[in-house]
Design an enzyme around this catalytic site. Sequence first.
Site, PDB file in Angstrom:
ATOM      1  CG  ASP A 477      58.106  21.445  -5.319  1.00  0.00           C
ATOM      2  OD1 ASP A 477      57.683  22.187  -6.062  1.00  0.00           O
ATOM      3  OD2 ASP A 477      58.695  21.834  -4.213  1.00  0.00           O
ATOM      4  CG  ASP A 547      55.488  26.549  -0.912  1.00  0.00           C
ATOM      5  OD1 ASP A 547      55.271  26.399  -1.231  1.00  0.00           O
ATOM      6  OD2 ASP A 547      56.367  26.836  -1.469  1.00  0.00           O
TER       7      ASP A 547
HETATM    8  C1  GLA Z   1      58.574  24.839  -2.969  1.00  0.00           C
HETATM    9  C2  GLA Z   1      57.624  23.672  -2.429  1.00  0.00           C
HETATM   10  C3  GLA Z   1      58.296  23.381  -0.674  1.00  0.00           C
HETATM   11  C4  GLA Z   1      59.332  23.217  -0.888  1.00  0.00           C
HETATM   12  C5  GLA Z   1      60.325  23.568  -1.501  1.00  0.00           C
HETATM   13  C6  GLA Z   1      61.383  23.312  -2.019  1.00  0.00           C
HETATM   14  O1  GLA Z   1      58.523  25.991  -2.524  1.00  0.00           O
HETATM   15  O2  GLA Z   1      56.756  23.957  -2.225  1.00  0.00           O
HETATM   16  O3  GLA Z   1      57.077  22.641  -0.325  1.00  0.00           O
HETATM   17  O4  GLA Z   1      59.286  21.329  -1.038  1.00  0.00           O
HETATM   18  O5  GLA Z   1      60.267  23.427  -3.086  1.00  0.00           O
HETATM   19  O6  GLA Z   1      62.868  23.590  -2.488  1.00  0.00           O
END
Ligand code: GLA
Length: 737
Positions: A477, A547
């Site tokens: 990420d 997301d």
């Molecule tokens: C980001 C990712 C999510 C999740 C969060 C965790 O927003 O896109 O899918 O993994 O971080 O903190």
Amino acid sequence: MLKTFSGFVLLTASMTIMAQTPTFDNDAKTFRLDGGDVSYVFGVNPRGELQQLYWGGRLAATDHFPQAAPMPEWASFDTSYTNTPQEYAGWGNGLYNEPSLKITFADGNRDLVLHYESHKVTERGFDIVLKDIKTAIFVTLHYSIDPDSGILARSAIIENKESQPVTIEQAAAAAWAVPPGHYTMNYLTGRWAGEWTLTQEPIHPGARIIESCRGSTGHQANPWFAIQSGDPDENHGEVWFGALAWSGSWRITVEQDQLDSVRITGGFNPFDFGYVLKPGESLETPVFYGGYAAHGLGEASRILHHFEIAHVLPHRIGEGDTAAPKPRPVIYNSWEATEMNVTEAGQEALAEKVAALGIDRFVMDDGWFGQRKTDHAGLGDWYVNTEKFPHGLKPLIDKVHSLGMDFGLWVEPEMVNPDSDLYRKHPDWVLNFPGRPRTEQRNQLVLNLARPDVRAYVYGFLDKLLTENDIAFLKWDYNRNWSEPGWDQLPPAEQKKVYVEFTRNLYSILAELKTKHPKVELESCSGGGGRVDLGILQYADEVWPSDNTDPFDRLTQQDGFTYVYTPQVMMAWVTDSPHWLNKRTTSLEYRMLSSMQGSLGIGANIAKWSDEEAATAKRLIAAYHQVQPTIVQGNLYRLISPRNGSEFSATQTVNRDKSQSVVFLFIHSTQEGRIFPRLKLQGLDPAAQYALTPIEDKPSPTTPTTASGAWWMNRGLDMSEDFRGDYQAAAFRLDRK
Ligand code: GLA
């Protein structure tokens, strides 16, 4: 960086001529590349400039171009140099269009005029050396063409053979040109939770810039363009398209020039850019891929998808043209269920539940490390939190394995929370300007991965994690953009090379990890789809598009995403309803079918699911497994777009030998009693018989269950009157008999 193409010629149905090797015509000084249904021709004009001559449908082997003739000047205001579509123009000599290269020399000279010097024929293209007319600045242009798709890969290496340093202020990977005409420009825009909006607008005189100056690819625009002759159309009209393989700040400029031709120039974003080349040093640009399709945006994306599968994505199995990545495992991800409240017992309980559904991979998301309870602390401290996992990760991983799944883990390696041991020890490791504020986003700062010590730390902890634990997959990420991008270890003039070195180090860490741990697969995530590009996809097996997992929003996002990227990499989770973002309520069947158009995952809190819901998910996961290769690696036809408030939408995929097809249909909300339009399928073998079977069987079609490809493509699929309402979905498979 440059990808070479392996495999040999695969003739498409419409092709009758075998692929040429790259040809150089010494008399006319022209270079020609042929691949797929495409020819690309350029040459050296009498002044010595490298000039584009042709990019379009495949020409006959007997067709020849005379030597390139520069465009005339237009009065005393537009010089011949600026009017001539050059392959890689230096800024100098009265150039008013976007330059490919702009340099400041040690003595203040900023004039750069690049002329052809020499060339080498390579396996699939050319390496062409240009040189400034006065100084020892050399540029080597790499060209190669994929014999199957006709996609060109272009990039440049700029070398300083002067005795003094020079500063590169702007460096494109390539410049493309399209002849004067009436065009539509297609590009992708968005924001967090709203990525992948296909934006379409007529091309007008002047420049249109799409870019990221954020340090990474960005949610707001994606490094891809498609120029369509006439109005946008899925199935008709010529399309010239390109995608930049770079995950740092980038810029693509599309300009209709003073004489109405269209030029597209892309590479490093020149904003805040500066790369000092000392004597003997060189800078290599990213690769800019470019392709051509004669039959609309649909064909353009199918060409790109196959190219990605055959030549870009990692972990390809097989040889040559048959090489393809494995369809993605169906995953479960804990994020929406538990957020950061992960514990050994809680994750094991989830794992037990999900294993029964037919899930292949269990992924534990954020929260397992350091003092990570909220997003205020812990990033950077990559040791297992012993309050949550008293015996390390091993018991959970063993449990997951015993349930027949493999194990994946979330990491965010390039970031640090100020509230972390790492930051307390190394406050100088972040991007910053000394004495200035350090702007936090999501309570975190960006580690300066360009620094060798930071690179060593990041590689070191990841290598240890993968060595000590049986981990099959990392969700990598990256949850903020840059601010204050200083690198104060270097002299001021050299600091801006952070824009290049950061991304190069990211790629080199990924490459090294893949070599040392060849079975580990990766997902590129950046708060959703903030780092999706053909650069990261050389290393990442999949991406997290957004997301936003709302199944209705995802239809439009997935539609936009697939203009560039194959459904193979498009992860799509089924999450809970009502959805956290839109508060929209949808059935589990609708959510499943929306996600089954890509690489399926489950991200819901299944601890709360009823037995009936679990049975539905299990049935549809099993059905998905049966047809997954067709969905994710077949030819994709966007039959009805969900864009612009459409009441209906539909997609269809057909596998390469046309033996199977899968169709998805969605209703947003029927109005005035309209039933789903008759759906004329595409890409089938007209002479073959296909049997239609429901994957999700509630709304039955009124068409026969077996008919010819010609029937399905001409007569089409009729849905019954029952297929009405809000958020309805259906899916069918067709199998050749
Ligand atoms: C980001 C990712 C999510 C999740 C969060 C965790 O927003 O896109 O899918 O993994 O971080 O903190």
